[in-house]
Motif scaffolding. Structure first.
Motif, mmCIF file in Angstrom:
data_model
loop_
_atom_site.group_PDB
_atom_site.id
_atom_site.type_symbol
_atom_site.label_atom_id
_atom_site.label_comp_id
_atom_site.label_asym_id
_atom_site.label_seq_id
_atom_site.Cartn_x
_atom_site.Cartn_y
_atom_site.Cartn_z
ATOM 1 N N UNK A 161 -50.635 -1.693 9.667
ATOM 2 C CA UNK A 161 -50.692 -1.970 11.104
ATOM 3 C C UNK A 161 -49.895 -3.223 11.445
ATOM 4 N N UNK A 162 -50.036 -4.260 10.644
ATOM 5 C CA UNK A 162 -49.265 -5.489 10.880
ATOM 6 C C UNK A 162 -47.772 -5.247 10.703
ATOM 7 N N UNK A 163 -47.417 -4.363 9.780
ATOM 8 C CA UNK A 163 -45.999 -4.079 9.535
ATOM 9 C C UNK A 163 -45.348 -3.360 10.711
ATOM 10 N N UNK A 164 -46.108 -2.474 11.390
ATOM 11 C CA UNK A 164 -45.511 -1.734 12.504
ATOM 12 C C UNK A 164 -45.655 -2.478 13.831
ATOM 13 N N UNK A 165 -46.454 -3.533 13.871
ATOM 14 C CA UNK A 165 -46.694 -4.256 15.123
ATOM 15 C C UNK A 165 -45.413 -4.715 15.809
ATOM 16 N N UNK A 166 -44.392 -5.200 15.073
ATOM 17 C CA UNK A 166 -43.161 -5.623 15.762
ATOM 18 C C UNK A 166 -42.445 -4.501 16.507
ATOM 19 N N UNK A 167 -42.757 -3.252 16.215
ATOM 20 C CA UNK A 167 -42.117 -2.121 16.890
ATOM 21 C C UNK A 167 -42.745 -1.842 18.258
ATOM 22 N N UNK A 168 -43.869 -2.487 18.538
ATOM 23 C CA UNK A 168 -44.584 -2.217 19.786
ATOM 24 C C UNK A 168 -44.010 -3.095 20.892
ATOM 25 N N UNK A 169 -43.609 -2.468 22.003
ATOM 26 C CA UNK A 169 -42.932 -3.192 23.078
ATOM 27 C C UNK A 169 -43.849 -3.552 24.235
ATOM 28 N N UNK A 170 -45.009 -2.926 24.306
ATOM 29 C CA UNK A 170 -45.883 -3.132 25.462
ATOM 30 C C UNK A 170 -46.380 -4.571 25.527
ATOM 31 N N UNK A 171 -46.409 -5.132 26.724
ATOM 32 C CA UNK A 171 -46.976 -6.456 26.922
ATOM 33 C C UNK A 171 -48.474 -6.396 26.611
ATOM 34 N N UNK A 172 -48.924 -7.321 25.804
ATOM 35 C CA UNK A 172 -50.330 -7.309 25.399
ATOM 36 C C UNK A 172 -50.574 -6.530 24.127
ATOM 37 N N UNK A 200 -59.650 1.943 27.160
ATOM 38 C CA UNK A 200 -60.040 1.166 28.341
ATOM 39 C C UNK A 200 -60.423 -0.272 27.994
ATOM 40 N N UNK A 201 -60.721 -0.528 26.718
ATOM 41 C CA UNK A 201 -61.085 -1.891 26.293
ATOM 42 C C UNK A 201 -59.867 -2.743 25.971
ATOM 43 N N UNK A 202 -58.688 -2.106 25.842
ATOM 44 C CA UNK A 202 -57.488 -2.842 25.476
ATOM 45 C C UNK A 202 -56.967 -3.649 26.665
ATOM 46 N N UNK A 203 -56.288 -4.761 26.396
ATOM 47 C CA UNK A 203 -55.796 -5.634 27.478
ATOM 48 C C UNK A 203 -54.487 -5.123 28.079
ATOM 49 N N UNK A 204 -54.469 -3.857 28.452
ATOM 50 C CA UNK A 204 -53.309 -3.214 29.047
ATOM 51 C C UNK A 204 -53.784 -2.294 30.172
ATOM 52 N N UNK A 209 -50.826 5.166 25.952
ATOM 53 C CA UNK A 209 -49.524 5.337 25.285
ATOM 54 C C UNK A 209 -49.449 4.513 24.002
ATOM 55 N N UNK A 210 -49.998 3.307 24.046
ATOM 56 C CA UNK A 210 -49.992 2.460 22.852
ATOM 57 C C UNK A 210 -50.808 3.109 21.737
ATOM 58 N N UNK A 217 -50.945 6.007 16.528
ATOM 59 C CA UNK A 217 -51.291 7.209 15.753
ATOM 60 C C UNK A 217 -50.022 7.831 15.181
ATOM 61 N N UNK A 218 -48.986 7.887 15.994
ATOM 62 C CA UNK A 218 -47.702 8.447 15.549
ATOM 63 C C UNK A 218 -47.133 7.654 14.372
ATOM 64 N N UNK A 219 -47.321 6.345 14.387
ATOM 65 C CA UNK A 219 -46.822 5.477 13.323
ATOM 66 C C UNK A 219 -47.746 5.457 12.102
ATOM 67 N N UNK A 220 -48.880 6.160 12.198
ATOM 68 C CA UNK A 220 -49.818 6.198 11.083
ATOM 69 C C UNK A 220 -50.593 4.912 10.895
ATOM 70 N N UNK A 221 -50.675 4.096 11.963
ATOM 71 C CA UNK A 221 -51.339 2.794 11.860
ATOM 72 C C UNK A 221 -52.809 2.846 12.264
#
Length: 294
Positions: A230-241, A258-262, A269-270, A275-279
């Protein structure tokens, strides 16, 4: 929040594995089972000290397992998925029900460093003085101390299974020098064990801790690998928050979008992207009211 690139020099397969002789030996006497539980707890102690292990996530997942065991002790049919729903899909003003209350008690017990105040959040119906008295009821080696606390609480409050098991795990954690309660006893004990006393109860607690420590070590290794991914794929995430969202997944057994800060759509979508990234995994198998976790 930013994440450092994964350190590929860390080999997660190097997390110490439980010795085979601990898991394969048959203990027929109190002396034998005490030796094996000591070995298992010592090994778990080493694993809990490893930085690769997501400690809060491990405790939360073990708390769910303990809650499931306690609900079964009470004769109810709810299982892990039902308990997740009872806690994570709770709306403001709703009551979680008996099973949900049990799950919340265990989650609150592991969230904060061990203290009478923290235990009070988990067990709000107990007076702090009563909690402290029961917690101090045990003497001797760690498992003996935990068994004594369990016995005293159940003798004085026969219906207080959840409180007794939480306080017994708290006594064990204190004796082992752990900062947080780690749920172990409930998942390893049988319902009939709660009616035992003296040496029979100590034997049951030693036996329970062998199986639970083995399972906790296995979960720790699995979660360490999954957290690293999960930490390895985190840089690929573009969403703010997204960074704060990833941190939530690294500390909680399950998360509702609904609990996420987005915003709602961005949160869904995040989750789909992770899930798509297997994280992360979708935990419910439903099309709506989904929950996600590492």
């Amino acid at each position: 929040m930013t994440f450092a690139r994964p350190d590929h020099s860390i080999d997660l397969d190097m997390l110490p594995r439980m010795p085979a002789w601990v898991t394969s030996a048959r203990a027929e006497t109190l002396e034998d089972v005490a030796f094996l539980s000591g070995a298992a707890l010592n090994h778990l102690h080493l694993v809990l000290g490893r930085a690769e292990v997501p400690q809060a996530l491990l405790r939360d997942r073990l708390a769910l397992r303990a809650a499931e065991a306690c609900v079964a002790f009470s004769g109810r049919l709810e299982r892990a998925g039902d308990l997740r729903d009872a806690v994570h899909l709770l709306r403001s003003g709703d009551l979680p029900g008996p099973a949900g209350e049990t799950c919340l008690a265990w989650r609150r017990a592991v969230e904060r460093p061990l203290s009478i105040k923290a235990l009070g959040r988990a067990l709000p119906t107990l007076e702090p003085g009563q909690t402290a008295t029961w917690l101090d009821a045990g003497q001797g080696a760690p498992v003996t101390r935990a068994a004594m606390v369990l016995e005293v609480v159940l003798r004085e409050a026969p219906r207080a299974d959840v409180a007794a098991l939480i306080l017994a795990d708290a006594a064990l954690a204190q004796a082992l020098g752990w900062d947080h309660l780690v749920p172990l006893l409930a998942a390893g004990l049988k319902r009939a064990d709660l009616r035992k006393r003296g040496g029979d109860l100590r034997f049951a607690c030693h036996r329970a801790l062998i199986s639970s420590a083995v399972e906790a070590v296995r979960k720790a290794a699995d979660l360490a690998r999954q957290a690293a991914h999960l930490k390895a794929v985190a840089p690929k995430l573009r969403a703010k928050g997204a960074g704060d969202a990833v941190e939530m997944f690294l500390t909680r057994d399950a998360v509702a979008p609904s609990a996420l800060p987005l915003p709602d759509r961005a949160a869904r979508r995040l989750c789909d992207r992770l899930v798509e990234l297997g994280a992360v995994r979708e935990l419910t198998g439903r099309d709506t009211f989904r929950l996600y976790g590492v």
